[in-house]
Design a protein around this motif. Structure first.
Motif, PDB file in Angstrom:
ATOM      1  N   ASP A  15       0.825  -1.218   0.000  1.00 17.83           N
ATOM      2  CA  ASP A  15       0.000   0.000   0.000  1.00 17.83           C
ATOM      3  C   ASP A  15       0.854   1.262   0.000  1.00 17.83           C
ATOM      4  N   TRP A  16       2.060   1.195   0.576  1.00 16.65           N
ATOM      5  CA  TRP A  16       2.959   2.352   0.580  1.00 16.65           C
ATOM      6  C   TRP A  16       4.211   2.068  -0.248  1.00 16.65           C
ATOM      7  N   GLY A  17       4.062   1.184  -1.209  1.00 13.54           N
ATOM      8  CA  GLY A  17       5.171   0.855  -2.087  1.00 13.54           C
ATOM      9  C   GLY A  17       5.736  -0.522  -1.785  1.00 13.54           C
ATOM     10  N   GLU A  18       6.303  -1.149  -2.794  1.00 11.60           N
ATOM     11  CA  GLU A  18       6.765  -2.531  -2.634  1.00 11.60           C
ATOM     12  C   GLU A  18       7.985  -2.641  -1.729  1.00 11.60           C
ATOM     13  N   ASP A  19       8.680  -1.522  -1.468  1.00  7.76           N
ATOM     14  CA  ASP A  19       9.853  -1.563  -0.596  1.00  7.76           C
ATOM     15  C   ASP A  19       9.589  -0.923   0.767  1.00  7.76           C
ATOM     16  N   ASP A  20       8.331  -0.678   1.089  1.00  9.05           N
ATOM     17  CA  ASP A  20       7.999  -0.012   2.353  1.00  9.05           C
ATOM     18  C   ASP A  20       8.447  -0.834   3.556  1.00  9.05           C
ATOM     19  N   GLN A  21       9.007  -0.146   4.572  1.00 14.67           N
ATOM     20  CA  GLN A  21       9.417  -0.791   5.818  1.00 14.67           C
ATOM     21  C   GLN A  21       8.776  -0.145   7.047  1.00 14.67           C
ATOM     22  N   LEU A  22       7.852   0.788   6.826  1.00 11.98           N
ATOM     23  CA  LEU A  22       7.239   1.513   7.940  1.00 11.98           C
ATOM     24  C   LEU A  22       5.837   1.045   8.273  1.00 11.98           C
ATOM     25  N   GLY A  23       5.121   0.469   7.313  1.00 17.05           N
ATOM     26  CA  GLY A  23       3.747   0.055   7.589  1.00 17.05           C
ATOM     27  C   GLY A  23       2.874   1.235   7.986  1.00 17.05           C
ATOM     28  N   ARG A  24       2.077   1.024   9.053  1.00 13.89           N
ATOM     29  CA  ARG A  24       1.123   2.050   9.461  1.00 13.89           C
ATOM     30  C   ARG A  24       1.786   3.310  10.040  1.00 13.89           C
ATOM     31  N   LEU A  25       3.087   3.260  10.317  1.00  3.18           N
ATOM     32  CA  LEU A  25       3.758   4.497  10.734  1.00  3.18           C
ATOM     33  C   LEU A  25       3.725   5.548   9.633  1.00  3.18           C
ATOM     34  N   ASN A  26       3.435   5.120   8.391  1.00  2.00           N
ATOM     35  CA  ASN A  26       3.234   6.081   7.312  1.00  2.00           C
ATOM     36  C   ASN A  26       2.070   7.022   7.599  1.00  2.00           C
ATOM     37  N   LEU A  27       1.170   6.610   8.499  1.00  2.00           N
ATOM     38  CA  LEU A  27       0.013   7.457   8.837  1.00  2.00           C
ATOM     39  C   LEU A  27       0.372   8.550   9.827  1.00  2.00           C
ATOM     40  N   LEU A  28       1.589   8.526  10.381  1.00  2.00           N
ATOM     41  CA  LEU A  28       2.035   9.614  11.267  1.00  2.00           C
ATOM     42  C   LEU A  28       2.530  10.770  10.405  1.00  2.00           C
ATOM     43  N   THR A  29       1.576  11.473   9.840  1.00  2.00           N
ATOM     44  CA  THR A  29       1.842  12.576   8.924  1.00  2.00           C
ATOM     45  C   THR A  29       2.081  13.868   9.702  1.00  2.00           C
ATOM     46  N   LYS A 295       0.674  -8.684   8.955  1.00  2.00           N
ATOM     47  CA  LYS A 295      -0.274  -8.313   7.904  1.00  2.00           C
ATOM     48  C   LYS A 295      -0.414  -6.806   7.699  1.00  2.00           C
ATOM     49  N   LEU A 296      -0.557  -6.067   8.795  1.00  2.00           N
ATOM     50  CA  LEU A 296      -0.917  -4.652   8.676  1.00  2.00           C
ATOM     51  C   LEU A 296       0.259  -3.695   8.820  1.00  2.00           C
ATOM     52  N   GLY A 297       1.379  -4.164   9.346  1.00  2.00           N
ATOM     53  CA  GLY A 297       2.487  -3.252   9.570  1.00  2.00           C
ATOM     54  C   GLY A 297       2.236  -2.304  10.727  1.00  2.00           C
ATOM     55  N   ILE A 298       1.616  -2.811  11.798  1.00  2.00           N
ATOM     56  CA  ILE A 298       1.361  -2.013  12.997  1.00  2.00           C
ATOM     57  C   ILE A 298       2.356  -2.426  14.076  1.00  2.00           C
TER      58      ILE A 298
END
Length: 344
Positions: A15-29, A295-298
């Motif tokens: 959901d945040w790119g195929e190389d994402d390593q942050l998961g739901r931390l991407n929501l800390l905008t 699953k969710l990256g939380i």
């Protein structure tokens, strides 16, 4: 070559790119940080970490041992209350310098996304392989002990090349947090909290969770560890205070739908460890760890000290605050102590 062509049902892989390593931390905008700052009314702060030598002993987890402090030194002596005049009689300094052998998830901690993975058929071949969030592979991206690892069986050869704790530190972690006070409603009995019970408690206290919020659960567990004074009671410590019921599918779905950025509790594992037996068939031993980390990256936080913060929020009829919670910037680690600060 892509790491995966199939992702777990309901996951956020890709959901945040195929190389994402942050998961739901991407929501800390930046907006979530500003929302957290807007909750600061008093300028008062709370330390959310236990002393890192608690719980004490290894009753909670036999593999995890208390930290051991020792001095640094060289042939001239240990560097603790060291008189530098021994090196040069003109010098007046007294020097102390130490090091620590630290189990990173012994006390108040962050779980990284490399902490718990799962067997999963990522390419549709019919053969499940051990993978972590976003399809990062055990053995290549997260490397374990090798045959020549040395006497300790690990050494530098245990390393998370992907999903390590440095990603969390570099983010870093700050934003609006929301506390649910389970102890207020349930006391300190060993209660399995399902979706219905969590929703009732949140409604009773007018707690609202929005996308990007970090969710904290106060159960009283860490407070009891403090009260035990470093000598946890083996008869109590595995069956005290509230835990989330990871087998409740409605609760897991709510975690998905809520879009929380992280899930934190003051108890040992957020959920019951191990979870209730789900009967026959394959099942994760730790369903919330599976659901969140894999699953969710939380990211999960465990054994945070929430006592004073919870009492203050309770007295002031509040549930939201600014949370600042970076882990150690230790490349390759799969967990870290968390010396978090709440500001209200």
């Amino acid at each position: 070559m892509k790491r995966w062509t199939r992702r777990p049902e309901g996951s956020t892989w890709g959901d945040w790119g195929e190389d994402d390593q942050l998961g739901r931390l991407n929501l800390l905008t930046p907006q979530k940080i500003l929302q957290g700052i807007a909750e600061v009314k008093e300028g008062r702060t709370f330390c959310l970490s236990l002393p890192l030598d608690l719980p004490g002993g290894n009753v909670l987890n036999p593999r995890r041992l208390p930290p051991v402090l020792s001095p640094t030194g060289d042939p001239n002596g240990w560097r603790f209350n060291f008189l530098t005049g021994k090196l040069d009689p003109r010098h007046l300094d007294v020097v102390s310098d130490d090091r620590v052998m630290l189990t990173l998830q012994y006390s108040t901690q962050w779980d990284t996304l490399a902490h718990v993975g799962s067997l999963f058929d990522v390419d549709g071949s019919g053969t499940p392989v051990p993978v972590y969030y976003n399809g990062y592979r055990a053995g290549t991206d997260i490397v374990g002990p090798q045959p020549d690892a040395g006497a300790d069986g690990c050494g530098h050869l245990c390393y998370a090349h992907k999903l390590g704790v440095e990603n969390m530190a570099e983010k870093p972690i700050q934003g609006r947090a929301v506390l649910v006070d389970l102890e207020k409603h349930l006391g300190r009995g060993h209660t399995f909290v399902d979706y219905d019970q969590l929703m009732r408690i949140m409604a009773a206290d007018d707690v609202v969770v929005e996308p990007g919020d970090m969710l904290l659960l106060h159960t009283g567990f860490a407070t009891m560890l403090v009260e035990m004074g470093g000598k946890p009671d083996p008869q109590k410590v595995h069956a005290m205070c509230a835990v989330l019921d990871g087998r409740d599918q409605r609760l897991l779905q709510w975690i998905t739908d809520s879009q929380i950025a992280s899930l934190i509790a003051d108890n040992y594992g957020v959920e019951a460890v191990p979870a209730r037996d789900a009967g026959t068939g394959e099942q994760p031993m730790l369903p919330i760890h599976h659901h969140c980390l894999f699953k969710l990256g939380i990211n999960l936080g465990e054994m945070w000290y929430l006592h004073e913060l919870a009492l203050w929020l309770r007295a002031n009829k509040r549930s939201r605050f600014l949370l600042t919670a970076p882990p150690l910037r230790l490349p390759g680690a799969v967990g870290s102590p968390a010396n978090a600060i709440a500001t209200v």
